[in-house]
Design an enzyme around this catalytic site. Structure first.
Site, mmCIF file in Angstrom:
data_model
loop_
_atom_site.group_PDB
_atom_site.id
_atom_site.type_symbol
_atom_site.label_atom_id
_atom_site.label_comp_id
_atom_site.label_asym_id
_atom_site.label_seq_id
_atom_site.Cartn_x
_atom_site.Cartn_y
_atom_site.Cartn_z
ATOM 1 C CD GLU A 94 -101.335 74.331 64.250
ATOM 2 O OE1 GLU A 94 -102.203 73.450 64.220
ATOM 3 O OE2 GLU A 94 -100.214 74.205 63.741
ATOM 4 C CG HIS A 97 -110.311 76.625 72.879
ATOM 5 N ND1 HIS A 97 -109.867 76.932 71.617
ATOM 6 C CD2 HIS A 97 -111.181 75.600 72.720
ATOM 7 C CE1 HIS A 97 -110.445 76.135 70.736
ATOM 8 N NE2 HIS A 97 -111.245 75.309 71.391
ATOM 9 N NE ARG A 136 -92.252 66.107 72.987
ATOM 10 C CZ ARG A 136 -91.384 66.983 72.459
ATOM 11 N NH1 ARG A 136 -91.438 67.269 71.161
ATOM 12 N NH2 ARG A 136 -90.463 67.555 73.215
HETATM 13 C C1 DLZ Z 1 -111.224 73.369 67.820
HETATM 14 C C2 DLZ Z 1 -109.916 72.667 67.981
HETATM 15 C C3 DLZ Z 1 -108.714 73.380 67.926
HETATM 16 C C4 DLZ Z 1 -108.676 74.875 67.702
HETATM 17 N N1 DLZ Z 1 -107.532 72.760 68.046
HETATM 18 C C5 DLZ Z 1 -107.515 71.414 68.239
HETATM 19 C C6 DLZ Z 1 -106.278 70.727 68.366
HETATM 20 O O1 DLZ Z 1 -105.177 71.281 68.300
HETATM 21 N N2 DLZ Z 1 -106.332 69.384 68.567
HETATM 22 C C7 DLZ Z 1 -107.507 68.681 68.643
HETATM 23 O O2 DLZ Z 1 -107.484 67.470 68.834
HETATM 24 N N3 DLZ Z 1 -108.680 69.316 68.512
HETATM 25 C C8 DLZ Z 1 -108.719 70.644 68.307
HETATM 26 N N4 DLZ Z 1 -109.898 71.300 68.156
HETATM 27 C C9 DLZ Z 1 -111.154 70.488 68.125
HETATM 28 C C10 DLZ Z 1 -111.713 70.151 69.508
HETATM 29 O O3 DLZ Z 1 -110.966 69.095 70.096
HETATM 30 C C11 DLZ Z 1 -113.175 69.685 69.370
HETATM 31 O O4 DLZ Z 1 -113.272 68.671 68.418
HETATM 32 C C12 DLZ Z 1 -114.125 70.821 68.983
HETATM 33 O O5 DLZ Z 1 -113.978 71.905 69.843
HETATM 34 C C13 DLZ Z 1 -115.598 70.334 68.997
HETATM 35 O O6 DLZ Z 1 -115.970 69.944 70.317
#
Ligand code: DLZ
Length: 158
Positions: A94, A97, A136
């Site tokens: 999901e 990046h 987990r």
């Molecule tokens: C944007 C984003 C995405 C796509 N996926 C996750 C995730 O799987 N787990 C997570 O903790 N945070 C995700 N985020 C949010 C980013 O950690 C961050 O909060 C944003 O890019 C804003 O800096």
């Protein structure tokens, strides 16, 4: 990525040492909240079971796991805090990046721990799927939050 066979079973919690005067911050990412709440419950209950006073645990939230480093820094700079436990969950399927976020967190938390000379624990699940994360976070492969709490206690008694 978490190994499918990595469980709390490989983790010893013998001879952890005295913790009743130690103060902990738990920084929890709101992203994937269903998972991170379970990590938090695992971390908190483990600290309390090991003798940490509930009044010596402070919880703070950050939006996503990427913000854990700054959240950890805010907490580590307090002289009243002895260790910081960071909890998050990044799911590869999901998160386009995924690698950048995971690497940034690992570097960020390492830096904060070294800068403040305090345990800053990486309690972040980095999995391929939501199901693997749930396994987990109190499921069949244990609870990474509990493991993170044990790690913090062990490092305080290093
Ligand atoms: C944007 C984003 C995405 C796509 N996926 C996750 C995730 O799987 N787990 C997570 O903790 N945070 C995700 N985020 C949010 C980013 O950690 C961050 O909060 C944003 O890019 C804003 O800096």
């Amino acid at each position: 990525m978490s190994s499918a066979h990595q469980t709390l079973g490989v983790f010893s919690n013998r001879n952890l040492g005295e913790v009743d005067d130690k103060r902990f911050a738990i920084v929890v990412a709101e992203w994937n909240e269903e998972v991170t709440e379970r990590l938090y419950n695992g971390a908190l209950s483990t600290l309390l079971n090991e003798g940490v006073r509930e009044t010596n645990v402070v919880r703070k939230e950050v939006p996503g796991s990427f913000e854990l480093s700054l959240g950890a820094q805010y907490m580590a700079q307090w002289k009243e805090i002895d260790a910081v436990i960071c909890l998050g969950c990044v799911i590869r399927g999901e998160t386009p990046h995924f690698e950048y976020i995971c690497q940034a967190i690992a570097y960020g938390l390492t830096e904060v721990g070294l800068k403040y000379n305090k345990p800053v624990v990486f309690g972040v699940l980095t999995t391929d799927s939501h199901e693997q994360a749930m396994d987990r976070a109190g499921g069949k492969f244990g609870n990474k939050g509990s493991e993170a709490a044990i790690t913090a206690i062990k490092m305080l008694n290093f």
